[in-house]
Write a protein that holds these residues in place. Structure first.
Motif, short mmCIF file in Angstrom:
data_model
loop_
_atom_site.label_atom_id
_atom_site.label_comp_id
_atom_site.label_asym_id
_atom_site.label_seq_id
_atom_site.Cartn_x
_atom_site.Cartn_y
_atom_site.Cartn_z
N ARG A 228 0.85 -1.20 0.00
CA ARG A 228 0.00 0.00 0.00
C ARG A 228 0.88 1.26 0.00
NH1 ARG A 228 -1.81 0.08 4.59
NH2 ARG A 228 -0.99 -1.90 5.35
N ARG A 229 0.67 2.12 -1.00
CA ARG A 229 1.51 3.31 -1.16
C ARG A 229 0.72 4.61 -1.05
NH1 ARG A 229 3.27 -0.05 -5.51
NH2 ARG A 229 5.33 -0.96 -5.10
N ASN A 230 -0.55 4.51 -0.68
CA ASN A 230 -1.41 5.69 -0.75
C ASN A 230 -1.95 6.10 0.62
OD1 ASN A 230 -1.65 6.12 -3.81
ND2 ASN A 230 -2.09 3.93 -3.59
N ALA A 231 -1.19 5.82 1.67
CA ALA A 231 -1.67 6.10 3.02
C ALA A 231 -1.98 7.58 3.24
CB ALA A 231 -0.64 5.62 4.05
N ASP A 232 -1.15 8.46 2.71
CA ASP A 232 -1.36 9.89 2.93
C ASP A 232 -2.67 10.35 2.29
OD1 ASP A 232 1.00 10.08 4.33
OD2 ASP A 232 2.16 10.86 2.64
N VAL B 233 -5.28 8.45 1.63
CA VAL B 233 -6.39 7.85 2.37
C VAL B 233 -6.67 8.62 3.65
CG1 VAL B 233 -7.13 5.80 3.64
CG2 VAL B 233 -6.03 5.55 1.41
N ARG B 234 -5.61 8.96 4.39
CA ARG B 234 -5.77 9.72 5.63
C ARG B 234 -6.44 11.07 5.35
NH1 ARG B 234 -0.94 10.00 6.85
NH2 ARG B 234 -0.74 8.36 8.43
N ALA B 235 -6.03 11.72 4.29
CA ALA B 235 -6.59 13.03 3.96
C ALA B 235 -8.08 12.94 3.64
CB ALA B 235 -5.83 13.64 2.79
N VAL B 236 -8.48 11.89 2.95
CA VAL B 236 -9.91 11.71 2.64
C VAL B 236 -10.69 11.41 3.92
CG1 VAL B 236 -11.60 10.27 1.43
CG2 VAL B 236 -9.54 11.06 0.24
N CYS B 237 -10.11 10.61 4.79
CA CYS B 237 -10.77 10.33 6.07
C CYS B 237 -11.03 11.62 6.85
CB CYS B 237 -9.92 9.39 6.91
SG CYS B 237 -9.82 7.69 6.30
N GLU B 238 -10.12 12.56 6.73
CA GLU B 238 -10.24 13.81 7.47
C GLU B 238 -11.33 14.73 6.92
OE1 GLU B 238 -6.24 15.28 7.38
OE2 GLU B 238 -5.57 13.94 9.01
N THR B 239 -11.92 14.41 5.78
CA THR B 239 -13.03 15.21 5.25
C THR B 239 -14.32 14.94 6.00
OG1 THR B 239 -13.75 13.55 3.62
CG2 THR B 239 -12.02 15.11 2.93
N GLY B 240 -14.36 13.87 6.79
CA GLY B 240 -15.58 13.53 7.53
C GLY B 240 -16.41 12.45 6.89
N GLU C 289 -5.32 -3.08 11.10
CA GLU C 289 -5.03 -2.14 12.19
C GLU C 289 -4.41 -0.85 11.63
OE1 GLU C 289 -2.53 -4.28 14.84
OE2 GLU C 289 -4.14 -5.60 15.56
N ASP C 290 -3.52 -1.00 10.66
CA ASP C 290 -2.85 0.17 10.09
C ASP C 290 -3.84 1.11 9.39
OD1 ASP C 290 -0.43 -0.79 10.99
OD2 ASP C 290 0.21 -1.57 9.05
N VAL C 291 -4.75 0.55 8.60
CA VAL C 291 -5.68 1.44 7.88
C VAL C 291 -6.71 2.04 8.83
CG1 VAL C 291 -5.34 0.24 5.69
CG2 VAL C 291 -7.27 -0.40 7.14
N PHE C 292 -7.06 1.33 9.90
CA PHE C 292 -7.96 1.92 10.89
C PHE C 292 -7.29 3.11 11.58
CE2 PHE C 292 -10.72 -2.12 11.65
CZ PHE C 292 -11.39 -1.87 10.46
N LYS C 293 -5.99 3.04 11.76
CA LYS C 293 -5.27 4.16 12.35
C LYS C 293 -5.29 5.39 11.44
CE LYS C 293 -2.09 1.35 15.13
NZ LYS C 293 -0.70 0.85 15.26
N LEU C 294 -5.45 5.18 10.15
CA LEU C 294 -5.56 6.30 9.21
C LEU C 294 -6.92 6.99 9.30
CD1 LEU C 294 -4.03 4.68 5.98
CD2 LEU C 294 -2.88 6.20 7.61
#
Length: 240
Positions: free
Chosen positions: A60-64, A66-73, A89-94
């Motif tokens: 997985r190379r797109n963590a940043d 994914v995290r940014a989209v999660c932060e949109t609500g 566990e890693d993606v849930f942390k994002l």
């Protein structure tokens, strides 16, 4: 019915494929966050994301992104490269809400059982990605030889409540979902089923809703303007 507008990521870019073929990859938007905000502006509460790099090679190379989209609500459902409990566990942390297990559900069903037990059935989905009625793995390039309804029954027996059925032959074609195969899947299991692949119009979404589907993923049809997402959300009802 829940609407899942889709963001497919490759090298941090928003892209689309035709029938899962990486040779057809093409960029459809510059910034995943801008796309996600447009989804939210149309009333969507969820977004379906796929890490295509992870789906193909397990990295997985797109963590940043994914995290940014999660932060949109938006509530994020993410698949691609999820092959170990640690990956979940890693993606849930994002900030991801629901993890989608694809290829690993075929090769390592014990992972599915442990994931459901550890995180609960609401937060785990299994991808049923089928070509000619048989489940495919490794970014849809390998035929497992397993019939899709039998695979779904196995997953249900492990405690899975959410299945995402993708008919690879219709994915990205805008030609309409595989209604017959979806109906057969509904008859085979009692899981919540999200339809993926082939949606080409708001009428397709109405038909899926009338059939009692839990959800529908809208990808290419959104980016081409073939689907009015705001109208689909209004017609779909509560998106919780």
């Amino acid at each position: 019915m829940i609407l899942f507008p889709a963001i497919d990521l490759k090298d941090g870019r928003v892209v689309r494929l035709l029938k899962g073929d990486f040779a057809t990859v093409h960029q459809v938007a510059d910034d995943p966050v801008t796309v996600a905000r447009a989804f939210a502006g149309a009333g969507a509460a969820w977004v379906h994301m796929v890490d295509l790099d992870g789906a193909r090679d397990g990295v997985r190379r797109n963590a940043d992104a994914v995290r940014a989209v999660c932060e949109t609500g938006l509530r994020v459902e993410l698949g691609g490269g999820i092959r170990r409990l640690q990956d979940i566990e890693d993606v849930f942390k994002l900030g991801v809400y629901r993890a989608v297990i694809g290829s690993a559900a075929v090769t390592d069903p014990e992972l599915v059982r442990r994931a459901v037990e550890t995180f609960g059935p609401k937060r785990i989905a299994v991808g049923v990605d089928a070509r000619n009625g048989r489940v495919c793995t490794a970014g849809w390039v390998e035929d497992s030889g397993v019939e899709y309804r039998e695979f779904a029954r196995r997953m249900e027996a492990l405690g899975v409540r959410h299945l995402i059925f993708t008919d690879i032959d219709t994915d990205g074609t805008l030609a309409g979902p595989a209604y017959d195969r979806l109906a057969a899947l509904q008859a085979a299991v009692n899981c919540d089923i999200t339809a993926s692949g082939g949606v080409g119009s708001n009428e397709d979404l109405r038909r899926l809703q009338a059939a009692g589907l839990y959800g529908a993923i809208v990808g290419k049809a959104y980016y081409t303007g073939a689907v009015d997402l705001a109208l689909a959300v209004r017609e779909g009802g509560p998106q919780a």
